[in-house]
Write a protein that holds these residues in place. Structure first.
Motif: not given
Length: 802
Positions: A190-203, A238-245, A506-513
Motif C-alpha cells: 500500500v505505502a510504496f505501490i498505491e497509497p490511495v488503497a489505504a483505509g476502507s476507501g469509503i471517504p 489487526l482490529a479491522v474488517g474486510k467489509e468496508g473495502p 487496507s482496512a475497514g472500520v465497520f466490523i471493529p465498531s
C-alpha cells in the motif's frame, strides 16, 4: 510542525499523471502561504488584488512575474498542513454533459432501436458489476478463512504445547511475529505501490460520487492492492474488517467495466465506448458501491440506500432500479459460490461476507418499556463514537505531521500488529473466565489454565477474526461471558481499533465498531439481567445487537442505510424500529460533539466536498462575493498561440474557459457565447484542428465525439503537444466544440441559490454575468466549499496547493 504538503493527499504523490492531464502544475496560493511565500503572508502591491466583498483574489495573469522577481528563493517544496485549508489540487468531474454541436448531432442520429441497445448495454454492465464484485468478495472470504485458520491453528497448537511445560513467552513471540510479518507485506504494497488503497476507501468513493476527482481512486492497480491488502490486514490480526473495502472494490470494478478498457493494462476492448464520460462513469460507480455493500452484508436494499445516503449527489428512478439489480446479482453470486465452496450447492444461506445470524423473535422480543433503554444505549453509542472520532482525529493529525514517509508508515503498521497480538495474549493469559466447551461455537478454543472440557472465553473475542467474534457476542447463550471479560475487552479493543484506523493498510472500520458495540451492549444486557433478577426480556444477545448499532452509528453517523443493513444482516424486521431509534439517537448525540469519521477524514484531506445544503447563515453572501476573478476568456475564433499560452500558464485556476465574441475594432468584449473545457482544447490541439489566418474561409478538420472519448479519462498534458511557430499563427474556430448553453447566474444571486445549482445539476463551472451578459467571474466547487459553518459562525477556508 513538519512540512507535509504532498503527503496529505490520499494518493500520496505528485500530480505526474493526474486524470485531467495537467502534469506538474503548481497553482499559486490565494491565501499567501504557498509557492510564493514560506508560510507567511505575501507582500503584494495594491494593484495585484481585486477586492470583491470579503474575498481577496490574486490577479494571477498580471502579477506572476512580479512575484518571481520579489521572492526568487523563497519557494519551499512543501507547506505546513492546516485543517483550515482547501486543496486546489482536486479537480471536479464534468457530470453535466457539454451539449456542443458534436454531442447534439450524435444524439439526434440515435434512433429508437439504438437507444434500446444503449439501455440494454447499461443493464449488461450492471450485471457484470454484480457478478465480478461477488466473485471478488468470495475470493477475499475464502483466502482470509484459510490463511487466518492456518495461523490460529499454528498458534493454538503452540500455546497448548507450552501451557503444560512452561515457556508461553515463545507462543507470544510467535503470534506477534506472524502478525507483524503479514501486516508488513500488506503495508508495504500500500505505502510504496498505491497509497490511495489505504483505509476502507469509503471517504474516497464518497468524494468521487460527490463530484470530486480523487487521483488513482478507480484504477485497476488500486483494486489489486486493495484486495491483497485487506486480506493481509485481517489475517495479520489487526482490529479491522474486510467489509468496508468491498465498497471501494465494487466501485473500481464498476469504473473499469463501464469503460470497456484498462489504461493500466493499456488494453482497449472497443466496447461500451458510448459510456466514456464522467456522467455515465459516475452513475456506474454508484452501482459498484451498492454492489460492494450488498456483497459485504448480504443487504441489497441497504446497498442501494447506502449509495443514495452516503454517496450519490444526483439520482433518478432508472438509476435506482439498475443499482438494485447490480446489488441483487452481487449477493446472489456470492451466495451461490460460497454455497458450492461449503459443500451445500443448493443451500443459498451465505448471502454476505458477514451474516449476523437469525435472532429468534419469540425469545428475544422487546416491550414498550425497553424503548427508553434503547434510547439510552443510543446516547452511550453517540458519546463513545464521538470520543473514538476525536481520538482518531488527533492521531491522524500526528500521522500527517510526523509519520508521512512510507518507511515510517510500514513500521507503525508492524508495531500496531505486534501490540495487538501482545494485548490479546496478555488479556487471554490473565483472564480466568472459563466456560464449558459443550455446545459452544468457538472455532479455536484455548484451554490455557482452565480445567479439561473448558475453554477461556476471552479467547472467543481476541483469538478469532473480528467477524466471527461479532456473531459469537450476538448468539452465545447467557452466561458465556464474565462481565469483567467484556468490560476489559471493550476498553482495550476500543483503543486498538482507534489506533488502527488510519494506518497505511487496507482496512475497514465497520466490523471493529460492531465488535466494540456488541461487547459493551452484551455487558449492558448482563447488568440489566442482574438488576431485574434474570427477566426473560433482558437477553444479552439482543442488547449486543443494539450496542453494535449504537457504536457504529456513533462513529460513521449513517442512519437510513445502516438501519436496513442491520435488518437484512440479521434477517429479522422485528428490530427495525429499535435499531432506527438507536441510530438516530447516536447520530444526534455524536453530531453535537464532533463530525462523523468519514466526513472528518475528508476534511483532513482538504477536499472541496459539497454537503447537501449550503451553510445556514450564508444568505448574506452573493455570487459577486464568492466568485473568482478575473476570468481567462477565449474568443470564438482564437489564435492557436494564444490558446497554447493560456493552457501552459501554470497560474490558471480553472479548467473551463468562457468563450466570448470580440469586435476586433474595439477593446470592448461582447457577451458570453459558450464555455469550453481544457480537455477539449487539448484534443483540438493534438489533432491540429485549425487553419491558416490567410485562409479563414477554409473548413477546418472535422472531429467526432469518438476522438474525445478515446482521450478520456487521462488527457495528455499541454507540454506533450508540439505546436510549431507557424502553427501558432493559425486560427481555431471553437464554435463547434464549445458548450453554447452554459449555466450562468447574475452576480446578485445568493450563495444558497448558487449552491443548489451545483448540487442539483452536478456543475463544475458556473459563469457569473452582469446585466449585459458580459463575464465578470467564475464560480467553481472550491469557491463554494471554502465556506463552512464553524464554531464561531460562517468561516472562510484558505485555498492552497497542498
Amino acid at each position: 510542525m513538519a512540512n507535509v504538503a504532498k503527503k496529505v493527499s490520499w494518493s500520496g504523490r505528485d500530480r505526474d499523471d493526474d486524470e485531467d492531464g495537467r502534469a506538474g502544475e503548481t497553482t499559486p496560493l490565494l491565501n499567501g502561504t504557498g509557492p510564493g511565500a514560506a508560510g507567511s503572508a505575501r507582500q503584494l502591491t495594491p494593484s495585484s488584488f481585486l477586492r470583491i466583498g470579503q474575498l481577496s483574489n490574486v490577479d494571477l495573469n498580471e502579477d506572476i512575474h512580479e512575484l518571481e522577481t520579489e521572492l526568487p528563493r523563497q519557494r519551499p517544496n512543501e507547506i505546513p498542513h492546516n485543517e483550515k485549508l482547501l486543496s486546489l489540487k482536486y479537480e471536479s468531474l464534468d457530470y453535466d454533459n457539454s451539449e456542443n454541436q458534436l454531442f447534439l448531432e450524435e444524439e439526434r442520429r440515435i434512433n429508437h432501436a439504438a437507444f434500446r441497445t444503449v439501455e440494454i448495454k447499461r443493464w449488461v454492465i450492471c450485471a457484470m458489476i454484480g457478478i465480478l464484485t461477488g466473485l471478488v468478495a468470495c475470493f477475499i472470504d475464502i483466502v482470509v478463512e484459510n490463511l487466518a485458520g492456518l495461523k490460529y491453528r499454528v498458534v493454538k497448537d503452540n500455546i497448548d504445547k507450552f501451557t503444560a511445560k512452561g515457556g508461553l513467552s515463545f507462543s507470544l513471540l510467535l503470534w506477534a511475529t506472524l502478525n507483524a510479518s503479514v501486516v508488513m507485506v500488506g503495508s508495504v504494497i500500500v505505502a510504496f505501490i498505491e497509497p490511495v488503497a489505504a483505509g476502507s476507501g469509503i471517504p474516497q468513493i464518497k468524494c468521487y460520487l460527490n463530484g470530486v476527482k480523487i487521483p488513482h481512486v478507480v484504477r485497476l492497480k488500486t483494486l489489486v492492492i486493495k484486495v491483497c491488502g485487506v486480506i493481509l490486514s485481517v489475517v495479520g490480526g489487526l482490529a479491522v474488517g474486510k467489509e468496508g473495502p468491498m465498497i471501494h472494490s465494487g466501485s473500481v470494478i464498476a469504473a473499469g467495466i463501464s469503460q470497456g478498457r484498462s489504461t493500466s493494462l493499456k488494453r482497449d476492448f472497443k466496447i461500451f465506448e458510448y459510456f466514456r464520460r464522467d456522467t455515465e462513469k459516475r452513475d456506474f460507480v454508484s452501482a459498484g458501491a451498492a454492489a460492494g455493500v450488498s456483497a459485504a452484508f448480504g443487504a441489497p436494499v441497504g446497498g442501494v440506500l447506502f449509495s443514495l445516503e452516503e454517496g450519490a449527489s444526483f439520482w433518478n428512478q432508472f438509476l435506482t432500479w439498475r443499482i438494485f439489480f447490480a446489488s441483487m446479482i452481487s449477493t446472489f453470486t456470492l451466495n451461490s459460490v460460497l454455497s458450492v465452496y461449503h459443500g451445500n450447492a443448493w443451500d443459498l444461506s451465505s448471502p454476505g461476507l458477514i451474516n449476523f445470524g437469525r435472532f429468534d423473535s419469540e425469545k428475544m422480543g422487546y416491550t414498550i418499556q425497553e424503548i427508553p433503554i434503547f434510547i439510552f444505549m443510543g446516547v452511550v453509542g453517540g458519546i463513545l463514537g464521538a470520543l473514538f472520532n476525536a481520538l482518531n482525529y488527533w492521531l491522524t493529525m500526528f500521522r500527517i505531521r510526523y509519520i508521512h514517509r512510507p518507511c515510517l508508515q510500514v513500521v507503525e503498521a508492524m508495531l500496531v500488529a505486534a501490540v495487538t497480538a501482545t494485548v490479546g495474549f496478555v488479556m487471554i493469559y490473565c483472564s480466568r473466565d472459563c466456560q464449558p466447551i459443550q455446545g459452544s461455537s468457538v472455532a479455536y478454543p484455548l484451554q490455557l489454565f482452565c480445567a479439561d472440557g473448558e475453554y477461556n472465553s476471552m479467547a472467543t473475542a481476541f483469538f478469532n477474526t473480528p467477524e466471527k467474534s461479532v456473531v459469537n457476542l450476538f448468539h452465545d447463550p447467557p452466561g458465556s461471558y464474565n462481565p469483567m471479560t467484556l468490560g476489559m475487552f471493550t476498553l482495550m479493543y476500543f483503543f486498538l481499533a482507534c489506533w488502527t484506523y488510519g494506518l497505511t493498510v487496507s482496512a475497514g472500520v465497520f466490523i471493529p465498531s460492531l465488535l466494540i458495540g456488541a461487547a459493551w451492549g452484551r455487558l449492558f444486557g448482563i447488568s440489566l439481567s442482574y438488576l431485574t433478577k434474570g427477566s426473560i426480556w433482558a437477553d444479552p444477545g439482543k442488547y449486543a445487537l443494539m450496542g453494535a448499532a449504537a457504536q457504529l452509528g456513533g462513529i460513521v453517523r449513517m442512519t437510513l442505510s445502516l438501519t436496513v443493513i442491520m435488518m437484512e444482516a440479521t434477517g429479522n424486521v422485528t428490530y427495525g424500529f429499535p435499531i432506527m431509534l438507536v441510530l438516530m439517537t447516536a447520530k444526534i448525540v455524536g453530531d453535537y460533539f464532533v463530525e462523523g469519521l468519514y466526513d472528518m477524514h475528508i476534511q483532513l484531506q482538504s477536499v472541496p466536498f459539497l454537503h447537501w445544503e449550503a451553510p445556514v447563515t450564508s444568505h448574506s453572501l452573493t455570487a459577486r462575493e464568492v466568485m473568482s476573478t478575473p476570468v481567462t476568456c477565449l474568443r470564438r475564433i482564437e489564435r492557436v498561440g494564444t490558446v497554447v499560452d493560456i493552457l501552459s500558464d501554470t497560474s490558471s485556476n480553472h479548467n473551463g474557459f468562457p468563450v466570448v465574441e470580440s469586435n476586433p475594432d474595439t477593446t470592448q468584449v461582447a457577451g458570453l457565447r459558450g464555455l469550453i473545457l481544457r480537455s477539449q482544447l487539448i484534443v483540438l490541439l493534438k489533432h491540429k484542428v485549425f487553419v491558416e489566418r490567410a485562409n479563414l474561409n477554409l473548413v477546418q478538420r472535422r472531429l467526432k465525439l469518438k476522438d474525445f472519448r478515446d482521450a478520456y479519462p487521462r488527457f495528455p498534458p499541454i507540454q506533450s503537444i508540439h505546436v510549431s511557430q507557424d502553427e501558432r499563427d493559425c486560427m481555431i474556430d471553437l464554435s463547434e466544440f464549445m458548450n453554447p448553453s452554459p449555466y450562468t447566474v447574475p452576480q446578485e444571486a445568493s450563495l444558497p441559490r448558487v449552491f443548489k445549482l451545483f448540487r442539483a445539476l452536478g456543475l463544475r463551472h458556473l459563469v457569473v454575468v452582469d446585466n449585459r451578459n458580459e463575464v465578470v467571474g467564475m464560480v467553481t466547487r472550491k469557491d463554494l466549499a471554502r465556506y463552512r459553518l464553524g464554531k464561531e459562525g460562517l468561516e472562510e477556508l484558505s485555498l492552497a496547493q497542498t
